[in-house]
Design an enzyme around this catalytic site. Structure first.
Site, PDB file in Angstrom:
ATOM      1  N   SER A 193      -1.845  -5.250  -4.258  1.00  0.00           N
ATOM      2  CA  SER A 193      -1.814  -3.872  -3.754  1.00  0.00           C
ATOM      3  C   SER A 193      -2.568  -2.962  -4.716  1.00  0.00           C
ATOM      4  CB  SER A 193      -0.383  -3.373  -3.564  1.00  0.00           C
ATOM      5  OG  SER A 193      -0.353  -2.222  -2.763  1.00  0.00           O
ATOM      6  N   SER A 198       1.110   2.175   0.390  1.00  0.00           N
ATOM      7  CA  SER A 198       0.040   1.179   0.252  1.00  0.00           C
ATOM      8  C   SER A 198      -0.277   0.427   1.538  1.00  0.00           C
ATOM      9  CB  SER A 198       0.400   0.179  -0.848  1.00  0.00           C
ATOM     10  OG  SER A 198       0.143   0.726  -2.115  1.00  0.00           O
ATOM     11  N   LYS A 232      -3.857   0.504   2.888  1.00  0.00           N
ATOM     12  CA  LYS A 232      -4.929  -0.450   2.583  1.00  0.00           C
ATOM     13  C   LYS A 232      -5.258  -1.343   3.780  1.00  0.00           C
ATOM     14  CE  LYS A 232      -3.789  -0.551  -2.361  1.00  0.00           C
ATOM     15  NZ  LYS A 232      -2.531   0.193  -2.431  1.00  0.00           N
TER      16      LYS A 232
END
Length: 328
Positions: free
Chosen positions: A120, A56, A59
């Site tokens: 997230s 993640s 991102k």
């Protein structure tokens, strides 16, 4: 206060440190790097060019690309985006962190930024990417172009959120290195307002639109525990392990630390807290006299690793300050 914060964190992580014989304890990470944000000077590195999935942390690049769209006038923070069935499906996938978007719901770009950075949320990142470019594949191509422009030469993105691809083959998903993500983090903290989002510990998503709203809690457990920490992003998948790109500011100095593929979140947090302390206590930044010109330098790749590649624990007696914890 710094000592007390680290002591509390060490107590929390005590089971990780003492639950197995030394010979059986796993290494705390696959690769790591620490650098000074203002100068790009590398303060510590260990396998910093080891390639693995960022999970993640991906991102962060999604934020960078959308931020470029905002700067160019193609989007605004208050631009309202509407979720589709495709966005909803991303949030419904098993083990996917999300804010559970529903087709037809509308949220601003800024609200989705908070969802990406705190919760997230994979669905929020997917929705922002789709709406920004018109299609997710086109957006991903922009992510890779941005990576090249920042010198992230060992990075390839396949998704806007870091979730494993359908084949679940690591080699076919997002891949990067600690060094490359340190470059991205340095760009973000010096050229964007990302810390506005990553420094927030808790926030409601959908307030006034949903009942109840989703109460988002930042996955970065260093916030409020390690002095000066105000970002950036955690990551985890089975293939990536536990990852963290972190930053902290004390006085006029900011440190960036990246750690990838740790065996668990608690040992990751302890080790990166140690590296942050090491960064602030190693190679202090020389501040020029007031009024003298000062231009930050671009990070450069060293031709060789430091003379010793011993782990942080093994180097504590050689390289100056490191953090030692005494657990009663």
């Amino acid at each position: 206060m710094r000592f007390l914060s680290l002591l509390v964190l060490s107590l929390f992580l005590a089971p990780v440190l003492f639950s197995a014989p030394k010979s059986q304890v796993q290494k705390a990470y696959k690769g790591a790097i620490v650098l000074d944000a203002a100068t790009g000077k590398i303060l510590f590195e260990d396998n910093a060019d080891e390639v693995s999935p960022p999970a993640s942390m991906t991102k962060l690049m999604t934020f960078a690309v959308v931020n470029d769209r905002i700067k160019s006038g193609n989007l605004k923070l208050d631009t309202v985006l509407t979720a589709t069935r495709a966005d909803e499906k991303v949030g419904a996938v098993r083990h996917s962190t999300s804010v559970w978007l529903k087709s037809g719901e509308s949220f601003t770009v800024e609200e989705l930024f908070y969802a990406m950075m705190l919760q997230s949320a994979n669905d929020a990142a997917y929705m922002v990417a789709r709406c920004s470019a018109g299609s997710v594949p086109l957006f991903v191509s922009w992510m890779n172009a941005k990576a090249r422009s920042l010198g992230m030469n060992h990075t390839v993105f396949q998704t806007p959120n870091g979730f494993p691809v359908a084949s679940h083959r690591v080699s076919e998903g997002d891949l990067t290195t600690p060094r490359d993500f340190a470059l991205l983090a340095r760009y973000l903290v010096t050229q964007t307002d990302i810390l506005k989002y990553t420094a927030v510990k808790q926030r409601a998503f959908g307030a006034g639109k949903r009942f109840p709203p989703v109460m988002m809690i930042n996955h970065n457990h260093l916030l409020g525990h390690i002095e000066g920490v105000d970002g950036l992003k955690t990551g985890f998948t089975d293939g990536a392990g536990f990852c963290l790109t972190a930053t902290a500011k004390r006085g006029d100095r900011r440190i960036i630390a990246v750690m990838m593929d740790s065996p668990d979140s608690r040992s990751r947090d302890l080790k990166i807290a140690q590296l942050i302390e090491r960064g602030f206590n190693t190679h202090p930044l020389v501040v020029p006299p007031i009024g003298s010109p000062s231009t930050p330098t671009k990070p450069s790749r060293p031709d060789a690793f430091p003379q010793t590649t011993a782990s942080l624990e093994d180097k504590s007696s050689q390289d100056g300050p490191s953090i030692h914890f005494t657990v009663p």
